[in-house]
Design a protein around this motif. Structure first.
Motif, PDB file in Angstrom:
ATOM      1  N   ASN A  99      54.857  35.226  41.065  1.00  0.00           N
ATOM      2  CA  ASN A  99      53.643  35.306  40.252  1.00  0.00           C
ATOM      3  C   ASN A  99      53.693  36.484  39.284  1.00  0.00           C
ATOM      4  O   ASN A  99      53.285  36.372  38.132  1.00  0.00           O
ATOM      5  CB  ASN A  99      52.401  35.392  41.141  1.00  0.00           C
ATOM      6  N   VAL A 100      54.201  37.602  39.746  1.00  0.00           N
ATOM      7  CA  VAL A 100      54.328  38.774  38.881  1.00  0.00           C
ATOM      8  C   VAL A 100      55.341  38.500  37.771  1.00  0.00           C
ATOM      9  O   VAL A 100      55.126  38.861  36.612  1.00  0.00           O
ATOM     10  CB  VAL A 100      54.722  40.027  39.705  1.00  0.00           C
ATOM     11  N   ASP A 139      43.674  33.449  44.283  1.00  0.00           N
ATOM     12  CA  ASP A 139      44.352  32.696  45.333  1.00  0.00           C
ATOM     13  C   ASP A 139      45.346  33.566  46.076  1.00  0.00           C
ATOM     14  O   ASP A 139      45.913  33.144  47.076  1.00  0.00           O
ATOM     15  CB  ASP A 139      45.081  31.482  44.739  1.00  0.00           C
ATOM     16  N   GLN A 140      45.551  34.769  45.587  1.00  0.00           N
ATOM     17  CA  GLN A 140      46.492  35.701  46.196  1.00  0.00           C
ATOM     18  C   GLN A 140      46.065  36.036  47.622  1.00  0.00           C
ATOM     19  O   GLN A 140      46.889  36.424  48.435  1.00  0.00           O
ATOM     20  CB  GLN A 140      46.552  36.972  45.338  1.00  0.00           C
ATOM     21  N   HIS A 141      44.791  35.829  47.922  1.00  0.00           N
ATOM     22  CA  HIS A 141      44.330  36.172  49.273  1.00  0.00           C
ATOM     23  C   HIS A 141      45.050  35.361  50.337  1.00  0.00           C
ATOM     24  O   HIS A 141      45.221  35.811  51.453  1.00  0.00           O
ATOM     25  CB  HIS A 141      42.811  35.998  49.386  1.00  0.00           C
ATOM     26  N   LEU A 144      47.905  33.475  25.663  1.00  0.00           N
ATOM     27  CA  LEU A 144      46.681  34.141  26.126  1.00  0.00           C
ATOM     28  C   LEU A 144      45.958  33.296  27.172  1.00  0.00           C
ATOM     29  O   LEU A 144      45.503  33.826  28.187  1.00  0.00           O
ATOM     30  CB  LEU A 144      45.741  34.405  24.949  1.00  0.00           C
ATOM     31  N   ARG A 145      45.869  31.989  26.916  1.00  0.00           N
ATOM     32  CA  ARG A 145      45.234  31.096  27.896  1.00  0.00           C
ATOM     33  C   ARG A 145      46.002  31.106  29.217  1.00  0.00           C
ATOM     34  O   ARG A 145      45.400  31.137  30.290  1.00  0.00           O
ATOM     35  CB  ARG A 145      45.142  29.671  27.349  1.00  0.00           C
ATOM     36  N   THR A 188      44.539  32.281  32.792  1.00  0.00           N
ATOM     37  CA  THR A 188      44.586  31.365  33.937  1.00  0.00           C
ATOM     38  C   THR A 188      45.310  32.008  35.107  1.00  0.00           C
ATOM     39  O   THR A 188      44.852  31.931  36.250  1.00  0.00           O
ATOM     40  CB  THR A 188      45.277  30.043  33.541  1.00  0.00           C
ATOM     41  N   GLU A 189      46.437  32.636  34.817  1.00  0.00           N
ATOM     42  CA  GLU A 189      47.211  33.296  35.875  1.00  0.00           C
ATOM     43  C   GLU A 189      46.388  34.390  36.543  1.00  0.00           C
ATOM     44  O   GLU A 189      46.382  34.514  37.764  1.00  0.00           O
ATOM     45  CB  GLU A 189      48.494  33.878  35.277  1.00  0.00           C
ATOM     46  N   LEU A 190      45.665  35.174  35.739  1.00  0.00           N
ATOM     47  CA  LEU A 190      44.845  36.244  36.305  1.00  0.00           C
ATOM     48  C   LEU A 190      43.662  35.681  37.093  1.00  0.00           C
ATOM     49  O   LEU A 190      43.312  36.208  38.150  1.00  0.00           O
ATOM     50  CB  LEU A 190      44.370  37.187  35.204  1.00  0.00           C
TER      51      LEU A 190
END
Length: 132
Positions: free
Chosen positions: A63-64, A36-38, A24-25, A29-31
């Motif tokens: 990332n996906v 940073d996806q910008h 879950l953490r 964190t990933e979400l």
């Protein structure tokens, strides 16, 4: 349920809970870092070469894939909790035999005994490998 002592089951439940919280953490964190996806989006919008576009696509796909793996891990743990509740935990879904405590400590979401898992891996070893 297979012949697990209550203390062994308690250890496994604790491990599942710990693994669930860790995943879950990681998902959170990933979400959060998806902001940073910008940078990747900027790479795609700026006039660049095909190498820039390819790299941006690879990073986005990676990332996906990470997020997918983490979410699948959460689902596997939830399924293990359901098997515990239904007293089906530590029972192989293929042969109905016992999944050993040592295997479950190493891989607490295991659905198959080691023999059936090895058989399955050999049977489906080529799955997912493209043929040319």
């Amino acid at each position: 349920m297979a012949a697990l002592h209550q203390s062994q089951l308690d250890q496994l439940v604790e491990k599942l809970k710990t693994d669930y919280q860790m995943l879950l953490r990681e998902v959170r964190t990933e979400l959060e870092n998806s902001g940073d996806q910008h940078r990747i989006d900027l790479l795609n919008s700026e006039p660049g070469d095909s190498g820039d576009e390819s790299m941006a696509n690879v990073l986005a796909d990676f990332n996906v894939a990470i997020l997918d793996r983490q979410v699948q891990g959460l689902r596997d743990i939830e399924a293990a909790f359901l098997r515990i509740k239904n007293e089906e935990y530590a029972v192989c879904i293929d042969c109905g035999g016992e999944i050993g405590f040592d295997r479950l400590m190493a891989y607490p979401t295991a659905k198959r005994c080691i023999v059936c898992q090895e058989r399955r891996e050999k049977q489906y070893a080529q799955e997912g490998h493209p043929k040319m």
